[in-house]
Design an enzyme around this catalytic site. Structure first.
Site, PDB file in Angstrom:
ATOM      1  N   LEU A  34       0.847  -1.188   0.000  1.00 13.84           N
ATOM      2  CA  LEU A  34       0.000   0.000   0.000  1.00 13.84           C
ATOM      3  C   LEU A  34       0.887   1.245   0.000  1.00 13.84           C
ATOM      4  O   LEU A  34       1.907   1.277   0.668  1.00 13.84           O
ATOM      5  CB  LEU A  34      -0.895   0.018   1.255  1.00 13.84           C
ATOM      6  CG  LEU A  34      -1.840  -1.167   1.424  1.00 13.84           C
ATOM      7  CD1 LEU A  34      -2.611  -1.035   2.734  1.00 13.84           C
ATOM      8  CD2 LEU A  34      -2.801  -1.278   0.259  1.00 13.84           C
ATOM      9  N   ASP A  35       0.479   2.261  -0.765  1.00 12.18           N
ATOM     10  CA  ASP A  35       1.246   3.507  -0.735  1.00 12.18           C
ATOM     11  C   ASP A  35       0.697   4.396   0.376  1.00 12.18           C
ATOM     12  O   ASP A  35      -0.285   4.069   1.036  1.00 12.18           O
ATOM     13  CB  ASP A  35       1.244   4.205  -2.102  1.00 12.18           C
ATOM     14  CG  ASP A  35      -0.133   4.661  -2.551  1.00 12.18           C
ATOM     15  OD1 ASP A  35      -1.003   4.908  -1.691  1.00 12.18           O
ATOM     16  OD2 ASP A  35      -0.335   4.801  -3.769  1.00 12.18           O
ATOM     17  N   SER A  36       1.347   5.536   0.594  1.00 11.01           N
ATOM     18  CA  SER A  36       0.972   6.389   1.729  1.00 11.01           C
ATOM     19  C   SER A  36      -0.470   6.895   1.619  1.00 11.01           C
ATOM     20  O   SER A  36      -1.161   7.018   2.624  1.00 11.01           O
ATOM     21  CB  SER A  36       1.941   7.554   1.881  1.00 11.01           C
ATOM     22  OG  SER A  36       2.035   8.275   0.685  1.00 11.01           O
ATOM     23  N   ASP A  38      -3.023   5.231   0.179  1.00 14.54           N
ATOM     24  CA  ASP A  38      -3.857   4.082   0.559  1.00 14.54           C
ATOM     25  C   ASP A  38      -3.916   3.944   2.078  1.00 14.54           C
ATOM     26  O   ASP A  38      -4.977   3.701   2.656  1.00 14.54           O
ATOM     27  CB  ASP A  38      -3.281   2.767  -0.001  1.00 14.54           C
ATOM     28  CG  ASP A  38      -3.336   2.683  -1.510  1.00 14.54           C
ATOM     29  OD1 ASP A  38      -4.242   3.301  -2.109  1.00 14.54           O
ATOM     30  OD2 ASP A  38      -2.469   1.998  -2.091  1.00 14.54           O
ATOM     31  N   ILE A  39      -2.773   4.096   2.715  1.00 10.65           N
ATOM     32  CA  ILE A  39      -2.681   3.938   4.167  1.00 10.65           C
ATOM     33  C   ILE A  39      -3.489   5.030   4.872  1.00 10.65           C
ATOM     34  O   ILE A  39      -4.236   4.751   5.809  1.00 10.65           O
ATOM     35  CB  ILE A  39      -1.207   3.932   4.626  1.00 10.65           C
ATOM     36  CG1 ILE A  39      -0.481   2.710   4.033  1.00 10.65           C
ATOM     37  CG2 ILE A  39      -1.106   3.927   6.155  1.00 10.65           C
ATOM     38  CD1 ILE A  39       1.036   2.757   4.164  1.00 10.65           C
TER      39      ILE A  39
END
Length: 77
Positions: A34-36, A38-39
């Site tokens: 997950l990228d930032s 998404d997080i």
């Protein structure tokens, strides 16, 4: 349903991650890919679901599913 099961369900529903890959040790970036953004989206959903506010300084420390589960467990009524 315990906190981990709810977090796992939310992660699976809101990302393309398979249920099997969501473990307490799973890193959001390294294991779940997950990228930032998404997080951040995921954490907003979790805050709403558990009615808890996660301060920015705590967000920086949360690298794994277990980190989030621990924080939520300690901060919900």
């Amino acid at each position: 349903m315990n906190v981990f099961d709810k977090v796992k369900k939310i992660v699976v529903e809101h990302t393309s991650v398979s249920e099997d890959s969501v473990t307490l040790e799973a890193s959001f970036q390294d294991d779940l890919d997950l990228d930032s953004l998404d997080i951040m989206d995921l954490l907003m959903v979790l805050e709403e679901e558990f009615d808890v506010q996660i301060p920015d300084e705590e967000l920086q420390k949360m690298k794994t599913v277990g980190d989030v589960v621990s924080y939520i467990s300690e901060n919900i009524e």
